[in-house]
Design a protein around this motif. Structure first.
Motif, PDB file in Angstrom:
ATOM      1  N   PHE A  67     -13.799 155.590   9.321  1.00  0.00           N
ATOM      2  CA  PHE A  67     -15.204 155.781   9.745  1.00  0.00           C
ATOM      3  C   PHE A  67     -15.467 155.325  11.187  1.00  0.00           C
ATOM      4  CE2 PHE A  67     -15.248 154.920   5.105  1.00  0.00           C
ATOM      5  CZ  PHE A  67     -15.690 156.169   4.658  1.00  0.00           C
ATOM      6  N   GLU A  68     -14.497 155.571  12.055  1.00  0.00           N
ATOM      7  CA  GLU A  68     -14.658 155.121  13.445  1.00  0.00           C
ATOM      8  C   GLU A  68     -15.727 155.911  14.194  1.00  0.00           C
ATOM      9  OE1 GLU A  68     -10.650 155.220  14.963  1.00  0.00           O
ATOM     10  OE2 GLU A  68     -10.402 153.065  14.580  1.00  0.00           O
ATOM     11  N   ASP A  69     -16.041 157.121  13.686  1.00  0.00           N
ATOM     12  CA  ASP A  69     -17.040 157.953  14.358  1.00  0.00           C
ATOM     13  C   ASP A  69     -18.453 157.731  13.803  1.00  0.00           C
ATOM     14  OD1 ASP A  69     -16.273 158.963  11.924  1.00  0.00           O
ATOM     15  OD2 ASP A  69     -16.506 161.073  12.493  1.00  0.00           O
ATOM     16  N   ILE A  70     -18.575 156.765  12.882  1.00  0.00           N
ATOM     17  CA  ILE A  70     -19.880 156.446  12.278  1.00  0.00           C
ATOM     18  C   ILE A  70     -20.557 155.361  13.125  1.00  0.00           C
ATOM     19  CG2 ILE A  70     -20.962 155.466  10.188  1.00  0.00           C
ATOM     20  CD1 ILE A  70     -19.896 158.228   9.710  1.00  0.00           C
ATOM     21  N   PRO A  71     -21.888 155.398  13.229  1.00  0.00           N
ATOM     22  CA  PRO A  71     -22.587 154.330  13.978  1.00  0.00           C
ATOM     23  C   PRO A  71     -22.202 152.940  13.470  1.00  0.00           C
ATOM     24  CG  PRO A  71     -24.098 156.089  13.411  1.00  0.00           C
ATOM     25  CD  PRO A  71     -22.803 156.421  12.745  1.00  0.00           C
ATOM     26  N   GLU A  72     -22.110 152.024  14.385  1.00  0.00           N
ATOM     27  CA  GLU A  72     -21.643 150.672  14.067  1.00  0.00           C
ATOM     28  C   GLU A  72     -22.471 150.005  12.971  1.00  0.00           C
ATOM     29  OE1 GLU A  72     -20.524 146.528  16.405  1.00  0.00           O
ATOM     30  OE2 GLU A  72     -20.975 148.336  17.561  1.00  0.00           O
ATOM     31  N   SER A  73     -23.761 150.315  12.919  1.00  0.00           N
ATOM     32  CA  SER A  73     -24.654 149.701  11.925  1.00  0.00           C
ATOM     33  C   SER A  73     -24.250 150.067  10.491  1.00  0.00           C
ATOM     34  CB  SER A  73     -26.098 150.126  12.176  1.00  0.00           C
ATOM     35  OG  SER A  73     -26.201 151.557  12.122  1.00  0.00           O
ATOM     36  N   ARG A 129     -20.937 151.371   9.843  1.00  0.00           N
ATOM     37  CA  ARG A 129     -19.469 151.384   9.774  1.00  0.00           C
ATOM     38  C   ARG A 129     -18.908 150.235   8.930  1.00  0.00           C
ATOM     39  NH1 ARG A 129     -17.273 150.635  15.288  1.00  0.00           N
ATOM     40  NH2 ARG A 129     -18.470 152.531  15.653  1.00  0.00           N
ATOM     41  N   GLU A 130     -19.427 149.035   9.121  1.00  0.00           N
ATOM     42  CA  GLU A 130     -18.867 147.868   8.425  1.00  0.00           C
ATOM     43  C   GLU A 130     -18.964 148.029   6.901  1.00  0.00           C
ATOM     44  OE1 GLU A 130     -19.210 143.008   8.175  1.00  0.00           O
ATOM     45  OE2 GLU A 130     -20.300 144.078   9.750  1.00  0.00           O
ATOM     46  N   PHE A 131     -20.145 148.499   6.428  1.00  0.00           N
ATOM     47  CA  PHE A 131     -20.311 148.696   4.985  1.00  0.00           C
ATOM     48  C   PHE A 131     -19.334 149.749   4.463  1.00  0.00           C
ATOM     49  CE2 PHE A 131     -22.086 151.531   1.741  1.00  0.00           C
ATOM     50  CZ  PHE A 131     -22.064 150.654   0.657  1.00  0.00           C
ATOM     51  N   LEU A 132     -19.197 150.875   5.175  1.00  0.00           N
ATOM     52  CA  LEU A 132     -18.326 151.955   4.716  1.00  0.00           C
ATOM     53  C   LEU A 132     -16.854 151.545   4.752  1.00  0.00           C
ATOM     54  CD1 LEU A 132     -20.110 155.047   6.308  1.00  0.00           C
ATOM     55  CD2 LEU A 132     -19.987 154.433   3.885  1.00  0.00           C
ATOM     56  N   GLN A 133     -16.491 150.740   5.747  1.00  0.00           N
ATOM     57  CA  GLN A 133     -15.111 150.235   5.802  1.00  0.00           C
ATOM     58  C   GLN A 133     -14.841 149.269   4.652  1.00  0.00           C
ATOM     59  OE1 GLN A 133     -14.860 148.685   9.822  1.00  0.00           O
ATOM     60  NE2 GLN A 133     -14.023 150.615  10.614  1.00  0.00           N
ATOM     61  N   GLN A 134     -15.842 148.454   4.329  1.00  0.00           N
ATOM     62  CA  GLN A 134     -15.723 147.552   3.177  1.00  0.00           C
ATOM     63  C   GLN A 134     -15.588 148.355   1.880  1.00  0.00           C
ATOM     64  OE1 GLN A 134     -15.298 144.414   3.549  1.00  0.00           O
ATOM     65  NE2 GLN A 134     -16.460 143.136   2.130  1.00  0.00           N
ATOM     66  N   PHE A 135     -16.372 149.426   1.794  1.00  0.00           N
ATOM     67  CA  PHE A 135     -16.310 150.322   0.632  1.00  0.00           C
ATOM     68  C   PHE A 135     -14.920 150.958   0.529  1.00  0.00           C
ATOM     69  CE2 PHE A 135     -16.833 154.599  -1.205  1.00  0.00           C
ATOM     70  CZ  PHE A 135     -17.296 154.253  -2.460  1.00  0.00           C
TER      71      PHE A 135
END
Length: 200
Positions: free
Chosen positions: A136-142, A144-150
């Motif tokens: 999810f590097e192309d997702i807004p930073e706000s 990104r962290e949740f989606l990476q955790q997911f």
């Protein structure tokens, strides 16, 4: 995660209250929430009632009972009661109360393997975490962290799911001792009935 060492097992038999206190103290580090109970009296009684745990002697539990309960405690988070019984039945039949090769020796051997695997497991989790950080590097930073955790959670869950499937397949390949016991019981009943008929 440090398992209970056999050297830490009490050298006397325990009554139920002593048993639950011991297990709660020694496995406290495995609890998710502080108020969680490791094993309750009801759970232990049910295990004995369903032949997953050998019955206590004069309401007292030996170190072999404690070891069996440790196995049950870890298994019950992954496997069904039926599967646990299928795994433990042959262990109890052959090794519970066996002075030549005891359940304690099996426990020591298994946990020696487990402790040796911890480094490999830790490295695998770290690698999965690193991989999830590249998603999810192309997702807004706000977000990104949740989606990476997911993504990290999904990777770990998929790993557990695959291993659970393998474990269940291995269990399915074990001989069905409960079926054999049922057949033996029916055969014995038929023999008694036949003997009774002959006496008439």
């Amino acid at each position: 995660m440090t398992p209970i060492k056999t050297a830490d097992l009490p050298n006397i038999n325990l009554y139920m209250d002593q048993l639950t206190t011991f297990m709660d103290e020694r496995l406290e580090h495995t609890k998710r929430y502080g108020e969680d109970k490791v094993l309750t009296k009801t759970m232990i009684n049910n295990y004995a009632k369903n032949n997953i745990l050998p019955p206590p002697e004069k309401k007292q539990y030996s170190s072999e009972h404690l070891i069996t309960l440790v196995f049950i405690y870890y298994f019950k988070n992954i496997l069904s009661i039926t599967d646990i019984q299928k795994i433990l039945d042959p262990i109890h039949e052959k090794y519970f109360g066996n002075k030549d090769f005891s359940i304690q020796k099996i426990y020591e051997e298994v946990y020696a393997l487990e402790s040796g695997a911890m480094d490999t497991l830790t490295e695998d989790v770290r690698e999965k975490f690193s991989i999830s950080r590249t998603a999810f590097e192309d997702i807004p930073e706000s977000e990104r962290e949740f989606l990476q955790q997911f993504a990290f959670i999904c990777e770990l869950c998929f790993d557990i799911y695959l291993k659970k499937l393998i474990v269940e397949k291995l269990i399915d390949e074990l001989p069905d001792r409960s079926q054999r016991a049922k057949e033996a019981k029916e055969k014995k009943k038929a023999m008694k009935a036949a003997a009774k008929e002959r006496k008439k």
